[in-house]
Design an enzyme around this catalytic site. Structure first.
Site, PDB file in Angstrom:
ATOM      1  N   HIS A  35       0.838  -1.207   0.000  1.00  0.00           N
ATOM      2  CA  HIS A  35       0.000   0.000   0.000  1.00  0.00           C
ATOM      3  C   HIS A  35       0.875   1.260   0.000  1.00  0.00           C
ATOM      4  CE1 HIS A  35      -3.241  -2.788   1.149  1.00  0.00           C
ATOM      5  NE2 HIS A  35      -2.372  -3.267   2.013  1.00  0.00           N
ATOM      6  N   SER A  92      15.366  18.639 -16.172  1.00  0.00           N
ATOM      7  CA  SER A  92      14.131  19.424 -16.183  1.00  0.00           C
ATOM      8  C   SER A  92      14.401  20.718 -16.929  1.00  0.00           C
ATOM      9  CB  SER A  92      13.667  19.734 -14.753  1.00  0.00           C
ATOM     10  OG  SER A  92      12.645  20.724 -14.758  1.00  0.00           O
TER      11      SER A  92
END
Length: 368
Positions: A42, A174
């Site tokens: 999870h 980036s």
């Protein structure tokens, strides 16, 4: 018939790519077979595993994909010479009613195309069944799912600074933030994988839409969908091969994250050791509960390090335990290292031996 030849060749290319991906990730798994890391369920911290064991999970998915590709290749059937509605009526007239000669021609043409007698479709309409396309597309979509899962895991691990894809010396991470190292390869692969999984449903609709012996609304759709499925599967496997051949691991960061969670995971072992030393289990359990909650509160509300172990060491009830032994991460990974060895020996090595001539033959060069 030409489509069958093209798809057979295409599946061969996909098989080659898969073999090389399996080989590359398995090498990575072997190199990191016993490096403890935090497991996640999870996306929450769970029991420890090893970096190599996690890589085996990725490899296992790609092995399943290879098995599916092999099945489709082994069971691919040639349409043969069946003429307009599949009855072979024109050839029967050509051979003056000799059914044996018609059948012989079917076998001869298939043989020339590399299909054995048992690999000829026994019945067809005007075309081979479009269920063939649908089945192959689903195999390729399965590869898309495996790629997406692998690349998403790498993207998440990159965020944790535990592992990342290779990064070129002059690569721009980036366009906006110069300090960033975005996982561009894996992002590209997941984008194409999603497209592959989506477009793979189109051949199912085409197969369902066929009327009787054939309708022409399949043609334009098929030429787009099947080509795009093969091109997309080839592209994402090449990206995965590039990434898996150059994965970068940061053991110190991994160890720090393990150290931050291990004290909580070790409490059961600490409790058993303290009981063996003569303590009352109920009393010791309550002490650990109190110390654990206090330490967790400190981590969550103050942003400080996990000090559970120092709290226990300062408590007379736990002061004389061998904490170095109790907190050895390798004792918390179960059979993970052995599983890596067994998996590679039993599942990967047979593939390497079977396809030794394909290993090293796939193109993984990318422009980033």
């Amino acid at each position: 018939n030409t489509d069958m030849l093209q798809m057979r060749e295409g599946l061969g290319i996909i098989r080659r790519n898969l073999v090389n991906v399996i080989d590359a990730i398995a090498k990575f798994a072997a190199e990191n077979r016993d490096l403890p890391c935090l497991g996640f369920t999870h996306y929450q911290p769970a029991q420890l595993t090893t970096v190599g064991k996690r890589a085996c999970l990725w490899t296992s998915d790609f092995i399943r994909d290879l098995e599916d590709v092999e099945y489709r290749l082994e069971n691919l059937q040639f349409r043969g010479v069946k003429v307009t509605t599949g009855t072979q009526a024109s050839y029967l007239a050509l051979f003056d009613g000799s059914a044996e000669k018609v059948k012989q021609l079917d076998v001869m043409v298939a043989g020339k195309m590399g299909f054995a007698e048992g690999k000829i479709a026994p019945v067809t309409g005007q075309t081979y069944s479009r269920k063939v396309d649908a089945s192959i597309a689903q195999v390729l979509a399965g590869i898309g799912a495996s790629v997406h899962k692998f690349c998403n895991d790498i993207r998440l691990l990159a965020n944790l600074k535990e592992m990342e894809e290779p990064f070129g010396k002059s690569q721009v991470g980036s366009s906006a933030m110069a300090y960033k190292r975005n996982p561009m390869r894996c992002e590209r692969a997941t984008a194409i994988a999603r497209f592959l999984m989506d477009v793979s449903t189109s051949p199912l609709h085409t197969a369902a839409e066929q009327w009787f012996e054939r309708t022409l609304d399949d043609s334009a759709n098929k030429r787009l969908a099947m080509a795009e499925c093969f091109l997309a599967a080839d592209a994402i496997l090449r990206i995965v091969l590039n990434v898996s051949s150059g994965l970068v691991v940061y053991p110190a960061t991994i160890a720090a994250r393990v150290a931050g969670e291990l004290p909580f995971m070790a409490t059961e072992n600490i409790l058993m050791a303290a009981v063996k030393a003569g303590g009352s289990r109920q009393y010791l359990h309550e002490k650990i509960r109190q110390h654990s909650q206090a330490s967790a509160q400190r981590v969550k509300t103050e942003g400080l390090d996990n000090d559970l172990i120092s709290r226990l060491q300062a408590d007379d009830a736990f002061a004389n335990l061998d904490y170095e032994k109790l907190l050895d991460p390798s004792t918390f990974t179960g059979l993970a290292t052995i599983q890596v060895d067994d998996f590679i020996a039993g599942c990967v090595e047979p593939i390497r031996q079977k396809y030794a001539d394909l290993i090293g033959k796939a193109d993984s060069e990318l422009s980033v």
